[in-house]
Design an enzyme around this catalytic site. Structure first.
Site, mmCIF file in Angstrom:
data_model
loop_
_atom_site.group_PDB
_atom_site.id
_atom_site.type_symbol
_atom_site.label_atom_id
_atom_site.label_comp_id
_atom_site.label_asym_id
_atom_site.label_seq_id
_atom_site.Cartn_x
_atom_site.Cartn_y
_atom_site.Cartn_z
ATOM 1 N N HIS A 15 4.233 -47.570 -10.798
ATOM 2 C CA HIS A 15 3.085 -47.591 -11.030
ATOM 3 C C HIS A 15 3.031 -47.309 -8.223
ATOM 4 O O HIS A 15 3.632 -48.026 -8.502
ATOM 5 C CB HIS A 15 2.570 -49.530 -10.881
ATOM 6 C CG HIS A 15 0.929 -49.743 -10.133
ATOM 7 N ND1 HIS A 15 0.382 -49.607 -11.333
ATOM 8 C CD2 HIS A 15 0.976 -50.447 -8.955
ATOM 9 C CE1 HIS A 15 -1.077 -50.034 -10.025
ATOM 10 N NE2 HIS A 15 -0.245 -50.217 -8.853
ATOM 11 N N ASN A 44 5.743 -37.104 -12.823
ATOM 12 C CA ASN A 44 6.850 -38.087 -12.781
ATOM 13 C C ASN A 44 7.711 -37.634 -13.702
ATOM 14 O O ASN A 44 9.082 -37.377 -13.762
ATOM 15 C CB ASN A 44 6.468 -39.216 -12.825
ATOM 16 C CG ASN A 44 5.684 -39.578 -11.253
ATOM 17 O OD1 ASN A 44 6.797 -39.859 -10.582
ATOM 18 N ND2 ASN A 44 4.517 -40.158 -10.998
#
Ligand code: GRF
Length: 195
Positions: free
Chosen positions: A115, A18
């Site tokens: 998440h 990420n």
């Protein structure tokens, strides 16, 4: 303030895909974002290697592996290092420990997390596996503000990912990560005033 750089600190415990996506988006879209610190509780984490490769200052959070939350001294040291870096936004990108006081108080409404589920469904660990086992037809990823709960903070943005008949937890996780790599840079870009 529109032309000011958004200073971010990134916390992660793992490979850092990420963070890599964020760095790619910053470069590709010339986003006005400066990463002032990358911190990890895992000295071997890929996210630290990525940061070093990009010339970004790093910090290792020295903590026992079994603790889900940092001990008070370790958390205080992290807060001091973060305060020194003075980020506008703290980004949790695969950071595997709970965030509590005093870190939350130091950066009120300025800590966000990515998440791998459509919260409030499937908080906690291995959310893609939870969704796969539950037999739902879609899951996804969420960027949310961090509060003292487990993945309970206010939701900022989500992207849906269908669960296909022949998906395994691994193939589903891989597709969720592709969505994460779009969603997180888009949200951080918005904090930077980039659309
Ligand atoms: C991501 O799937 C994120 O949703 C979860 O931890 C994972 C981190 O992956 N919180 P990476 O280190 O960014 O590759």
């Amino acid at each position: 303030m529109l032309n000011a750089m958004l200073k971010i600190a990134v916390l992660g415990s793992g490979k850092g895909s990420n963070f890599a996506a964020l760095l790619r988006a910053i470069a590709r879209d010339s986003l006005p974002i400066e990463t002032v610190l990358v911190a990890s509780d895992n000295a071997e984490a890929g996210i630290l290697a990525l940061a070093r490769g990009a010339g970004i200052p790093t910090y290792i959070v020295e903590e026992e592996k079994y603790r889900t939350k940092l001990s008070p001294e370790v958390e205080t040291a992290l807060v001091e290092r973060l305060a020194q870096a003075s980020p506008d936004l703290v980004v949790l990108a695969g950071y595997m420990r709970m965030i509590k006081s005093p870190l939350l108080e130091k950066f009120p409404r300025r800590i966000i997390n990515i998440h791998p589920s459509l919260l409030p469904a499937f908080p906690g660990l291995e959310a893609w596996k939870q969704a796969h086992e539950a037999g739902v037809s879609e899951t996804g990823c969420t960027v949310h503000y961090v509060d003292a709960g487990m993945d309970t903070g206010e939701i900022i943005a989500q992207e849906c990912v269908p669960i296909l008949p022949d998906d395994t937890p691994a193939t589903l996780h891989a597709r969720i990560q592709e969505a994460e790599h779009r969603l997180l840079p888009a949200v951080v870009g918005r904090f930077a005033g980039g659309g």
